[in-house]
Design a protein around this motif. Structure first.
Motif, PDB file in Angstrom:
ATOM      1  N   GLY A 154       0.824  -1.202   0.000  1.00  0.00           N
ATOM      2  CA  GLY A 154       0.000   0.000   0.000  1.00  0.00           C
ATOM      3  C   GLY A 154       0.858   1.251   0.000  1.00  0.00           C
ATOM      4  N   VAL A 155       0.470   2.243   0.793  1.00  0.00           N
ATOM      5  CA  VAL A 155       1.199   3.514   0.796  1.00  0.00           C
ATOM      6  C   VAL A 155       2.371   3.501   1.782  1.00  0.00           C
ATOM      7  CG1 VAL A 155      -0.763   4.833  -0.076  1.00  0.00           C
ATOM      8  CG2 VAL A 155      -0.406   4.646   2.393  1.00  0.00           C
ATOM      9  N   GLY A 156       2.707   2.318   2.313  1.00  0.00           N
ATOM     10  CA  GLY A 156       4.018   2.145   2.922  1.00  0.00           C
ATOM     11  C   GLY A 156       4.144   2.293   4.433  1.00  0.00           C
ATOM     12  N   TRP A 157       3.050   2.496   5.150  1.00  0.00           N
ATOM     13  CA  TRP A 157       3.217   2.803   6.575  1.00  0.00           C
ATOM     14  C   TRP A 157       3.825   1.662   7.376  1.00  0.00           C
ATOM     15  CZ3 TRP A 157       3.678   7.566   6.744  1.00  0.00           C
ATOM     16  CH2 TRP A 157       2.819   8.439   6.074  1.00  0.00           C
ATOM     17  N   ALA A 158       3.543   0.420   7.007  1.00  0.00           N
ATOM     18  CA  ALA A 158       4.137  -0.700   7.752  1.00  0.00           C
ATOM     19  C   ALA A 158       5.644  -0.760   7.505  1.00  0.00           C
ATOM     20  CB  ALA A 158       3.471  -2.013   7.334  1.00  0.00           C
ATOM     21  N   ASP A 199      -0.189  -1.739  -7.424  1.00  0.00           N
ATOM     22  CA  ASP A 199      -0.849  -0.464  -7.726  1.00  0.00           C
ATOM     23  C   ASP A 199       0.189   0.664  -7.793  1.00  0.00           C
ATOM     24  OD1 ASP A 199      -3.051   1.412  -7.943  1.00  0.00           O
ATOM     25  OD2 ASP A 199      -2.625   1.960  -5.866  1.00  0.00           O
ATOM     26  N   PRO A 200       0.449   1.218  -8.995  1.00  0.00           N
ATOM     27  CA  PRO A 200       1.497   2.244  -9.123  1.00  0.00           C
ATOM     28  C   PRO A 200       1.247   3.468  -8.237  1.00  0.00           C
ATOM     29  CG  PRO A 200       0.827   1.456 -11.290  1.00  0.00           C
ATOM     30  CD  PRO A 200      -0.142   0.870 -10.312  1.00  0.00           C
ATOM     31  N   ALA A 201      -0.022   3.874  -8.081  1.00  0.00           N
ATOM     32  CA  ALA A 201      -0.304   5.068  -7.259  1.00  0.00           C
ATOM     33  C   ALA A 201       0.094   4.810  -5.803  1.00  0.00           C
ATOM     34  CB  ALA A 201      -1.783   5.433  -7.349  1.00  0.00           C
ATOM     35  N   SER A 202      -0.105   3.580  -5.326  1.00  0.00           N
ATOM     36  CA  SER A 202       0.289   3.244  -3.958  1.00  0.00           C
ATOM     37  C   SER A 202       1.803   3.322  -3.810  1.00  0.00           C
ATOM     38  CB  SER A 202      -0.183   1.826  -3.583  1.00  0.00           C
ATOM     39  OG  SER A 202      -1.584   1.769  -3.552  1.00  0.00           O
ATOM     40  N   VAL A 203       2.508   2.749  -4.785  1.00  0.00           N
ATOM     41  CA  VAL A 203       3.976   2.727  -4.717  1.00  0.00           C
ATOM     42  C   VAL A 203       4.536   4.147  -4.756  1.00  0.00           C
ATOM     43  CG1 VAL A 203       6.051   2.019  -5.997  1.00  0.00           C
ATOM     44  CG2 VAL A 203       4.204   0.377  -5.574  1.00  0.00           C
ATOM     45  N   GLU A 204       3.915   4.978  -5.590  1.00  0.00           N
ATOM     46  CA  GLU A 204       4.355   6.376  -5.672  1.00  0.00           C
ATOM     47  C   GLU A 204       4.165   7.077  -4.317  1.00  0.00           C
ATOM     48  OE1 GLU A 204       2.770  10.041  -8.186  1.00  0.00           O
ATOM     49  OE2 GLU A 204       2.912   8.197  -9.360  1.00  0.00           O
ATOM     50  N   ALA A 205       2.986   6.880  -3.719  1.00  0.00           N
ATOM     51  CA  ALA A 205       2.716   7.515  -2.420  1.00  0.00           C
ATOM     52  C   ALA A 205       3.634   6.946  -1.341  1.00  0.00           C
ATOM     53  CB  ALA A 205       1.247   7.310  -2.025  1.00  0.00           C
ATOM     54  N   ALA A 206       3.871   5.645  -1.384  1.00  0.00           N
ATOM     55  CA  ALA A 206       4.742   5.013  -0.389  1.00  0.00           C
ATOM     56  C   ALA A 206       6.161   5.574  -0.484  1.00  0.00           C
ATOM     57  CB  ALA A 206       4.755   3.495  -0.600  1.00  0.00           C
ATOM     58  N   THR A 207       6.622   5.758  -1.700  1.00  0.00           N
ATOM     59  CA  THR A 207       7.977   6.282  -1.912  1.00  0.00           C
ATOM     60  C   THR A 207       8.090   7.695  -1.331  1.00  0.00           C
ATOM     61  OG1 THR A 207       8.124   4.938  -3.903  1.00  0.00           O
ATOM     62  CG2 THR A 207       9.725   6.722  -3.700  1.00  0.00           C
ATOM     63  N   ARG A 208       7.042   8.479  -1.557  1.00  0.00           N
ATOM     64  CA  ARG A 208       7.003   9.850  -1.013  1.00  0.00           C
ATOM     65  C   ARG A 208       6.961   9.805   0.519  1.00  0.00           C
ATOM     66  NH1 ARG A 208       3.071  11.291  -4.438  1.00  0.00           N
ATOM     67  NH2 ARG A 208       1.479  10.995  -2.853  1.00  0.00           N
ATOM     68  N   ASN A 209       6.123   8.924   1.066  1.00  0.00           N
ATOM     69  CA  ASN A 209       5.997   8.835   2.531  1.00  0.00           C
ATOM     70  C   ASN A 209       7.313   8.418   3.181  1.00  0.00           C
ATOM     71  OD1 ASN A 209       3.304   9.599   2.501  1.00  0.00           O
ATOM     72  ND2 ASN A 209       2.531   7.496   2.392  1.00  0.00           N
ATOM     73  N   ALA A 210       8.029   7.487   2.527  1.00  0.00           N
ATOM     74  CA  ALA A 210       9.311   7.035   3.087  1.00  0.00           C
ATOM     75  C   ALA A 210      10.337   8.161   3.063  1.00  0.00           C
ATOM     76  CB  ALA A 210       9.827   5.821   2.315  1.00  0.00           C
ATOM     77  N   ALA A 211      10.306   8.953   1.985  1.00  0.00           N
ATOM     78  CA  ALA A 211      11.244  10.083   1.905  1.00  0.00           C
ATOM     79  C   ALA A 211      10.924  11.087   3.010  1.00  0.00           C
ATOM     80  CB  ALA A 211      11.162  10.740   0.530  1.00  0.00           C
ATOM     81  N   ASP A 212       9.635  11.389   3.175  1.00  0.00           N
ATOM     82  CA  ASP A 212       9.230  12.343   4.216  1.00  0.00           C
ATOM     83  C   ASP A 212       9.608  11.833   5.610  1.00  0.00           C
ATOM     84  OD1 ASP A 212       8.175  13.890   2.252  1.00  0.00           O
ATOM     85  OD2 ASP A 212       6.072  13.401   2.647  1.00  0.00           O
ATOM     86  N   ARG A 257      12.560   0.436   0.076  1.00  0.00           N
ATOM     87  CA  ARG A 257      12.422   0.542  -1.377  1.00  0.00           C
ATOM     88  C   ARG A 257      11.034   0.033  -1.736  1.00  0.00           C
ATOM     89  NH1 ARG A 257      14.706  -3.368  -5.786  1.00  0.00           N
ATOM     90  NH2 ARG A 257      14.117  -4.879  -4.206  1.00  0.00           N
ATOM     91  N   PHE A 258      10.339   0.734  -2.592  1.00  0.00           N
ATOM     92  CA  PHE A 258       9.012   0.280  -3.014  1.00  0.00           C
ATOM     93  C   PHE A 258       9.030  -0.013  -4.508  1.00  0.00           C
ATOM     94  CE2 PHE A 258       8.162   2.883   0.773  1.00  0.00           C
ATOM     95  CZ  PHE A 258       7.491   1.939   1.542  1.00  0.00           C
TER      96      PHE A 258
END
Ligand SMILES: C[S@@+](CC[C@H](N)C(=O)[O-])C[C@H]1O[C@@H](n2cnc3c(N)ncnc32)[C@H](O)[C@@H]1O
Length: 354
Positions: A184-188, A207-220, A228-229
């Motif tokens: 998903g968007v990477g919180w775990a 889901d590319p949109a999830s991976v994109e959001a997860a990558t952003r969340n990890a950077a933040d 890595r997503f």
């Protein structure tokens, strides 16, 4: 016949109340999107001042404030004052519910689930008539899904859940690598990286949109160097890796081919595979518990149609009972399935190995 609501009047009353609740939840979602609660957390404001501070239209803000106070969500200092002179404020102690994305009380993401179901309703009707599915991407629910599980990942994954897996906990402390399937968007993955400063985490999601959001969340979150997503279908037999353990958080029931995903998990590690999935009752009961009611509603509106997008689908739905997970695990080749001793209202936890 099982007992349900007893009279037409009772049923009508119950559904009417549910309608008010659903409407009000959507107004909470709107206030969240517009940043109205966030701005009000600085102190009481008139609608005009709130509008100026948030850049939102003043007449709309006045209506929203009046509605929120009528619903008992905001407090108002003097209801008898002129509409533009009333000052609105968050009731003390409610900040966690409305503003803190890491608080277990933060239920605002539920509004996003309602919104997403509304978005796909015509497609759902078509799917129900034809036996087809509705793609996950069409719901636009990534942010709500991630937000709903985020408090548990942030607060409990490392502090409470991993201690029930001493071998994996030790491997992560020693700087091991783990995979998070359907991340998903990477919180775990982010919570794991934060809790284990030497570990690395690979998150996979189709889901590319999830991976994109997860990558952003990890950077933040400042962990992009160790998390890595990747956009990947975890049922793909070509997916390989060598991890200390594999996680599948609330995703197995969504898959058209859950056994293929579990086979991938088994292929990716010689360590434990940890499945977190719904806390469905062992068997069907009617009327059901509030959790069963939530799961079935989610299944009708979301998980079952998502899982039925493929031509051949296990059609599991949200209500994946423990016996079903055990059958999928055995079909994927696992010889042991253990219930992890984690007490949670929403989820069950399974350790798969062998
Ligand atoms: C209910 S969400 C759970 C997301 C996240 N694990 C969490 O707990 O918030 C299920 C996730 O599984 C992903 N997914 C579904 N089928 C998949 C597949 N075949 N391969 C990889 N990811 C998949 C979806 O895109 C979605 O992000």
């Amino acid at each position: 016949m099982t007992a349900t609501v007893t009279t037409a009047e009772e049923l009508a009353g119950r559904l009417f109340e549910a309608g008010i609740g659903a409407f009000e939840l959507l107004t909470v979602g709107l206030g969240d999107r517009l940043g109205l609660y966030r701005t009000l957390s600085d102190g009481p404001l008139t609608p005009t001042a709130l509008a100026a501070a948030t850049g939102v239209d003043a007449r709309y803000v006045r209506e929203w404030c009046e509605q929120q106070a009528t619903a008992g969500i905001l407090a108002v200092d003097d209801p008898t004052a002129d509409p533009d002179d009333r000052r609105y404020v968050l009731p003390p102690g409610t900040e966690a519910v409305l503003l803190d994305p890491d608080s277990p009380a933060h239920v605002v993401p539920l509004a996003g689930f309602l919104e997403s179901a509304g978005r796909v309703l015509p497609a759902l009707e078509h799917a129900y008539r034809t036996g087809s599915g509705v793609p996950f991407a069409d719901y636009g629910v990534q942010h709500a899904q991630g937000g709903f599980n985020r408090p548990a990942f942030t607060g409990r994954l490392v502090a409470e859940w991993l201690p029930t897996l001493p071998d994996l906990d030790a491997a992560l402390r020693a700087g091991g690598a783990v995979a998070d399937l359907g991340c998903g968007v990477g919180w775990a993955a982010i919570a794991l990286a934060r809790g284990y400063p030497d570990a690395t985490v690979d998150g996979y999601d189709v889901d590319p949109a999830s991976v994109e959001a997860a990558t952003r969340n990890a950077a933040d979150a400042g962990v992009a160097d160790r998390v890595r997503f990747v956009v990947a279908d975890v049922t793909d037999p070509a997916l390989t890796g060598d991890y200390a353990g594999v996680f599948a958080f609330e995703m197995i029931h969504d898959l058209a081919d859950p056994v293929a995903a579990l086979r991938t998990a088994r292929r990716l590690t010689r360590g434990p595979v940890v499945v977190m999935d719904e806390n469905a009752s062992d068997g069907f009961t009617a009327p059901g518990s509030p959790v069963d009611r939530l799961l079935y509603a989610a299944s009708v509106l979301h998980c079952l149609p998502v899982g039925r997008c493929a031509e051949h689908s296990a059609a599991t739905g949200t209500v994946m009972r423990p016996a079903t997970l055990r059958r999928y695990a055995a079909d994927a080749g696992f010889t042991h399935v253990t219930d992890l001793p984690i007490d949670d209202a929403m989820f069950r936890f399974y350790r798969l190995e062998g």
